[in-house]
Design an enzyme around this catalytic site. Structure first.
Site, PDB file in Angstrom:
ATOM      1  N   ARG A  47       0.844  -1.202   0.000  1.00  0.00           N
ATOM      2  CA  ARG A  47       0.000   0.000   0.000  1.00  0.00           C
ATOM      3  C   ARG A  47       0.879   1.251   0.000  1.00  0.00           C
ATOM      4  NH1 ARG A  47      -1.873   2.050   4.391  1.00  0.00           N
ATOM      5  NH2 ARG A  47      -2.449   0.113   5.422  1.00  0.00           N
ATOM      6  N   TYR A  99     -15.686  18.050 -15.480  1.00  0.00           N
ATOM      7  CA  TYR A  99     -16.058  16.639 -15.639  1.00  0.00           C
ATOM      8  C   TYR A  99     -17.147  16.278 -14.620  1.00  0.00           C
ATOM      9  CZ  TYR A  99     -15.888  11.596 -15.209  1.00  0.00           C
ATOM     10  OH  TYR A  99     -16.247  10.275 -15.119  1.00  0.00           O
ATOM     11  N   ASP A 170      -6.687  19.416 -14.932  1.00  0.00           N
ATOM     12  CA  ASP A 170      -7.066  18.076 -15.387  1.00  0.00           C
ATOM     13  C   ASP A 170      -6.625  17.977 -16.849  1.00  0.00           C
ATOM     14  OD1 ASP A 170      -8.371  15.809 -16.367  1.00  0.00           O
ATOM     15  OD2 ASP A 170     -10.190  16.132 -15.194  1.00  0.00           O
ATOM     16  N   LYS A 195      -8.182   6.677 -19.477  1.00  0.00           N
ATOM     17  CA  LYS A 195      -8.438   7.136 -20.837  1.00  0.00           C
ATOM     18  C   LYS A 195      -7.224   6.872 -21.735  1.00  0.00           C
ATOM     19  CE  LYS A 195     -12.148   8.275 -18.702  1.00  0.00           C
ATOM     20  NZ  LYS A 195     -12.427   9.562 -18.113  1.00  0.00           N
TER      21      LYS A 195
HETATM   22  C1  LIG Z   1     -12.897  10.084 -16.927  1.00  0.00           C
HETATM   23  C2  LIG Z   1     -12.489  11.415 -16.453  1.00  0.00           C
HETATM   24  C3  LIG Z   1     -12.259  11.656 -15.094  1.00  0.00           C
HETATM   25  C4  LIG Z   1     -12.508  10.616 -14.019  1.00  0.00           C
HETATM   26  O1  LIG Z   1     -11.666   9.500 -14.139  1.00  0.00           O
HETATM   27  P1  LIG Z   1     -12.074   7.999 -13.741  1.00  0.00           P
HETATM   28  O2  LIG Z   1     -10.873   7.225 -14.101  1.00  0.00           O
HETATM   29  O3  LIG Z   1     -13.320   7.645 -14.495  1.00  0.00           O
HETATM   30  O4  LIG Z   1     -12.339   7.999 -12.267  1.00  0.00           O
HETATM   31  C5  LIG Z   1     -11.832  12.933 -14.728  1.00  0.00           C
HETATM   32  N1  LIG Z   1     -11.651  13.913 -15.650  1.00  0.00           N
HETATM   33  C6  LIG Z   1     -11.865  13.703 -16.952  1.00  0.00           C
HETATM   34  C7  LIG Z   1     -11.639  14.816 -17.918  1.00  0.00           C
HETATM   35  C8  LIG Z   1     -12.293  12.458 -17.408  1.00  0.00           C
HETATM   36  O5  LIG Z   1     -12.528  12.275 -18.711  1.00  0.00           O
END
Ligand SMILES: *Cc1c(COP(=O)(O)O)cnc(C)c1O
Length: 371
Positions: A47, A99, A170, A195
């Site tokens: 962890r 988001y 982000d 992603k």
């Molecule tokens: C998918 C996404 C998130 C969240 O991520 P997860 O892996 O689904 O928890 C945050 N910001 C953006 C721009 C995203 O596309």
């Protein structure tokens, strides 16, 4: 070193015991102590840290040109970690098209703990007027989801500077191949590794990257270790593996997205295409200045309205109707339905994650579905 070389080498360590070229997956949760009680390899318990996670964090830090990175079990876990480091009562400024998963997290889990405003962060006057003495963080997301709006990172950093306000970006849509927010002055970069980093729609992950190992970073590390929202060694291994091809995958996504955007823009049944690589994009000039490429995401509005847009989706054969993005396969979704009843997203908007299929097949598929 150039980014292609970093992507391949920074997250891999040859194994000295077996001489394996590719780093093995270390599944062990615990590590052997020396006779004097020390930990010769630096690992104690998974962890806290694990060799596969260390390798992943190394490559993530180097790709974003940061000093360190922390990997999480999802993008939302990475976002949650940022908010958990803030003192209760801190005021947080977020984009009005943040988001939706993180917007819901703030509104649901942090109600009564943090104060927040969701505003148009691209309007300088609006942003400045919302800054209070208690403001500790400005969250930005660029290009934004699903409207592909561009936030001028340098400008937001300038506004925050000298006010003890952190700027978090982000960078999920752009990836470090398309945009380097730390070089533009951001205090932290956040990613959903689910992603483009994962790139094959088969794992979840998140990441935070810092330009320096400051006091705030120590807190982030604490939340990561004590909160325990960490990725498994398997997920770390597959992420580091996928990242090796990230620069080349992004080239393909960008190439296809640009051509698809240009095709859609000329189509008589399309009202508007939102893609930062188009001259018609209202912030095309800012995108050109701060981005290294325009990314693989686009949205468009279907002239005939919501019902027609849903009909188009159902006629597509190569594009798959599903949420999420960044995988090798092209995905399309009716974003308003995904975001639910309180969405501000236009009901005739379709969001596309442009994949790595041949562009001729993608355009042919769109042609038949729109026709
Ligand atoms: C998918 C996404 C998130 C969240 O991520 P997860 O892996 O689904 O928890 C945050 N910001 C953006 C721009 C995203 O596309």
């Amino acid at each position: 070193m150039k980014i292609e070389t970093i992507a391949i080498h920074a997250g891999n360590h040859n194994d000295e015991s077996s001489k394996a070229v590719i780093q093995p997956i270390v599944l062990s949760t615990t590590f052997v102590r020396d006779e004097d009680g020390s930990f010769p390899a630096g690992y104690i318990y998974s962890r806290s840290s694990n060799p596969n996670r260390t390798s992943l964090e190394n490559v993530l830090a180097k790709l974003e040109r940061g000093a360190d990175a922390a990997a999480f079990s999802s993008g939302n876990a990475a976002g949650m970690t940022v908010f958990q480091t803030l003192a209760p009562g801190t005021h947080v400024i977020c984009p009005d098209d943040m988001y939706h998963g993180l917007r819901n997290q703030l509104k649901t889990l942090f109600a009564g703990i943090l104060e927040f405003d969701f505003i148009d962060v691209n309007d300088e006057a609006v942003l400045t007027s919302h800054i209070k003495p208690k403001t500790g963080l400005i969250w930005i997301e660029t290009p934004s989801n699903p409207l592909l709006k561009i936030t001028d990172i340098k400008k937001v950093v300038q506004i925050a500077r000298g006010k003890n306000i952190k700027v978090v970006c982000d960078n999920t849509f752009a990836t470090p191949i398309g945009q380097q927010p730390l070089a533009l002055g951001a205090d932290l970069v956040m990613h959903s590794s689910t992603k483009y980093f994962g790139g094959h729609s088969d794992l979840m992950g998140g990441a935070l990257i810092t330009p320096e190992k400051n006091e705030w970073w120590q807190k982030i590390r604490q939340v990561q270790e004590m909160g325990g929202a960490i990725p498994s060694p398997m997920d770390c291994y597959f992420l580091a593996r996928s990242i090796k091809t990230l620069p080349y995958r992004i080239r393909g996504h960008v190439h296809n997205a640009q051509l698809l955007a240009e095709y859609l823009e000329k189509h008589p049944k399309i009202e508007k295409v939102m893609y930062p690589g188009l001259q018609s994009h209202p912030q095309h000039e800012i995108a050109k200045q701060q981005m290294l490429n325009f990314g693989g995401m686009l949205s468009f509005l279907v002239k005939a309205g919501a019902d027609e847009s849903k009909r188009v989706i159902n006629k597509l054969k190569v594009f798959t109707q599903a949420t999420s993005l960044g995988g090798v396969e092209s995905l399309i979704e009716h974003r308003g339905s995904v975001e639910g009843p309180d969405t501000k997203t236009p009901q005739n908007l379709l969001r596309v994650s442009v994949g790595l299929e041949h562009i001729d097949d993608l355009i042919e598929d769109m042609e038949q579905a729109l026709g």
